[in-house]
Scaffold this motif. Structure first.
Motif, PDB file in Angstrom:
ATOM      1  N   GLN A  43       0.722   0.966   2.022  1.00 39.19           N
ATOM      2  CA  GLN A  43      -0.327   0.555   2.960  1.00 39.19           C
ATOM      3  C   GLN A  43       0.027  -0.776   3.619  1.00 39.19           C
ATOM      4  N   ALA A  44       0.542  -1.702   2.843  1.00 37.48           N
ATOM      5  CA  ALA A  44       0.921  -3.013   3.375  1.00 37.48           C
ATOM      6  C   ALA A  44       2.087  -2.879   4.363  1.00 37.48           C
ATOM      7  N   ILE A  45       3.024  -2.013   4.068  1.00 39.64           N
ATOM      8  CA  ILE A  45       4.158  -1.770   4.974  1.00 39.64           C
ATOM      9  C   ILE A  45       3.650  -1.243   6.316  1.00 39.64           C
ATOM     10  N   GLU A  46       2.745  -0.295   6.263  1.00 36.04           N
ATOM     11  CA  GLU A  46       2.187   0.271   7.499  1.00 36.04           C
ATOM     12  C   GLU A  46       1.436  -0.783   8.301  1.00 36.04           C
ATOM     13  N   LYS A  47       0.705  -1.650   7.623  1.00 35.84           N
ATOM     14  CA  LYS A  47      -0.029  -2.723   8.319  1.00 35.84           C
ATOM     15  C   LYS A  47       0.945  -3.678   9.009  1.00 35.84           C
ATOM     16  N   ALA A  48       2.020  -4.041   8.308  1.00 35.92           N
ATOM     17  CA  ALA A  48       3.030  -4.932   8.906  1.00 35.92           C
ATOM     18  C   ALA A  48       3.675  -4.258  10.118  1.00 35.92           C
ATOM     19  N   LYS A  49       3.991  -2.971  10.006  1.00 32.83           N
ATOM     20  CA  LYS A  49       4.576  -2.237  11.141  1.00 32.83           C
ATOM     21  C   LYS A  49       3.615  -2.212  12.322  1.00 32.83           C
ATOM     22  N   THR A  50       2.331  -1.948  12.037  1.00 37.87           N
ATOM     23  CA  THR A  50       1.311  -1.909  13.088  1.00 37.87           C
ATOM     24  C   THR A  50       1.214  -3.256  13.799  1.00 37.87           C
ATOM     25  N   ASP A  51       1.383  -4.332  13.045  1.00 39.38           N
ATOM     26  CA  ASP A  51       1.333  -5.682  13.615  1.00 39.38           C
ATOM     27  C   ASP A  51       2.654  -6.084  14.279  1.00 39.38           C
ATOM     28  N   GLY A  52       3.647  -5.169  14.256  1.00 36.40           N
ATOM     29  CA  GLY A  52       4.934  -5.438  14.895  1.00 36.40           C
ATOM     30  C   GLY A  52       5.840  -6.364  14.108  1.00 36.40           C
ATOM     31  N   ARG A  53       5.632  -6.441  12.800  1.00 34.76           N
ATOM     32  CA  ARG A  53       6.450  -7.318  11.953  1.00 34.76           C
ATOM     33  C   ARG A  53       7.405  -6.503  11.092  1.00 34.76           C
ATOM     34  N   THR A  55       8.318  -8.027   8.194  1.00 38.96           N
ATOM     35  CA  THR A  55       8.098  -8.728   6.926  1.00 38.96           C
ATOM     36  C   THR A  55       6.710  -8.384   6.414  1.00 38.96           C
ATOM     37  N   VAL A  56       6.638  -7.908   5.182  1.00 38.26           N
ATOM     38  CA  VAL A  56       5.346  -7.661   4.542  1.00 38.26           C
ATOM     39  C   VAL A  56       4.855  -8.996   4.007  1.00 38.26           C
ATOM     40  N   MET A  57       3.620  -9.324   4.356  1.00 33.77           N
ATOM     41  CA  MET A  57       3.059 -10.612   3.980  1.00 33.77           C
ATOM     42  C   MET A  57       1.846 -10.422   3.081  1.00 33.77           C
ATOM     43  N   GLU A  58       1.435 -11.508   2.467  1.00 41.74           N
ATOM     44  CA  GLU A  58       0.266 -11.494   1.583  1.00 41.74           C
ATOM     45  C   GLU A  58      -0.943 -10.862   2.267  1.00 41.74           C
ATOM     46  N   ARG A  59      -1.161 -11.205   3.515  1.00 37.39           N
ATOM     47  CA  ARG A  59      -2.322 -10.700   4.243  1.00 37.39           C
ATOM     48  C   ARG A  59      -2.310  -9.188   4.405  1.00 37.39           C
ATOM     49  N   ASP A  60      -1.155  -8.558   4.269  1.00 37.21           N
ATOM     50  CA  ASP A  60      -1.064  -7.108   4.382  1.00 37.21           C
ATOM     51  C   ASP A  60      -1.665  -6.398   3.161  1.00 37.21           C
ATOM     52  N   PHE A  61      -1.881  -7.129   2.112  1.00 39.49           N
ATOM     53  CA  PHE A  61      -2.460  -6.566   0.880  1.00 39.49           C
ATOM     54  C   PHE A  61      -3.969  -6.801   0.787  1.00 39.49           C
ATOM     55  N   THR A  62      -4.544  -7.474   1.770  1.00 42.12           N
ATOM     56  CA  THR A  62      -5.981  -7.727   1.736  1.00 42.12           C
ATOM     57  C   THR A  62      -6.659  -6.929   2.839  1.00 42.12           C
ATOM     58  N   SER A  63      -7.935  -6.702   2.669  1.00 40.34           N
ATOM     59  CA  SER A  63      -8.694  -5.974   3.690  1.00 40.34           C
ATOM     60  C   SER A  63      -9.277  -6.928   4.723  1.00 40.34           C
ATOM     61  N   GLU A  64      -9.054  -8.224   4.546  1.00 41.48           N
ATOM     62  CA  GLU A  64      -9.565  -9.210   5.493  1.00 41.48           C
ATOM     63  C   GLU A  64      -8.731  -9.188   6.763  1.00 41.48           C
ATOM     64  N   VAL A  65      -9.350  -9.538   7.860  1.00 40.51           N
ATOM     65  CA  VAL A  65      -8.654  -9.559   9.165  1.00 40.51           C
ATOM     66  C   VAL A  65      -8.064 -10.921   9.423  1.00 40.51           C
TER      67      VAL A  65
END
Length: 65
Positions: A43-53, A55-65
């Protein structure tokens, strides 16, 4: 990498559970926990990809925006 590779240090997991609760840990807990970690990482990998990054970051593991 095998899909069923254990991703946690089992001895540390068992020590944490014992020192926190006095309880033992079943032998299949590490496998189930590793599956959960894999799902969270995917899930974190997909979020980082969606954000165009790349690098998987701490924020990718949280549901906060």
């Amino acid at each position: 990498m095998s899909e069923k590779e254990i991703l946690v240090v089992v001895s540390k997991l068992k020590n944490y559970i014992r020192s926190t609760s006095g309880m033992n840990t079943a032998s299949n807990v590490a496998e189930i926990l590793s599956d959960t970690i894999r799902r969270l990482c995917d899930q974190a990998i997909e979020k980082a990809k969606t954000d165009g990054r790349k690098t998987v970051m701490e924020r990718d593991f949280t549901s906060e925006v």
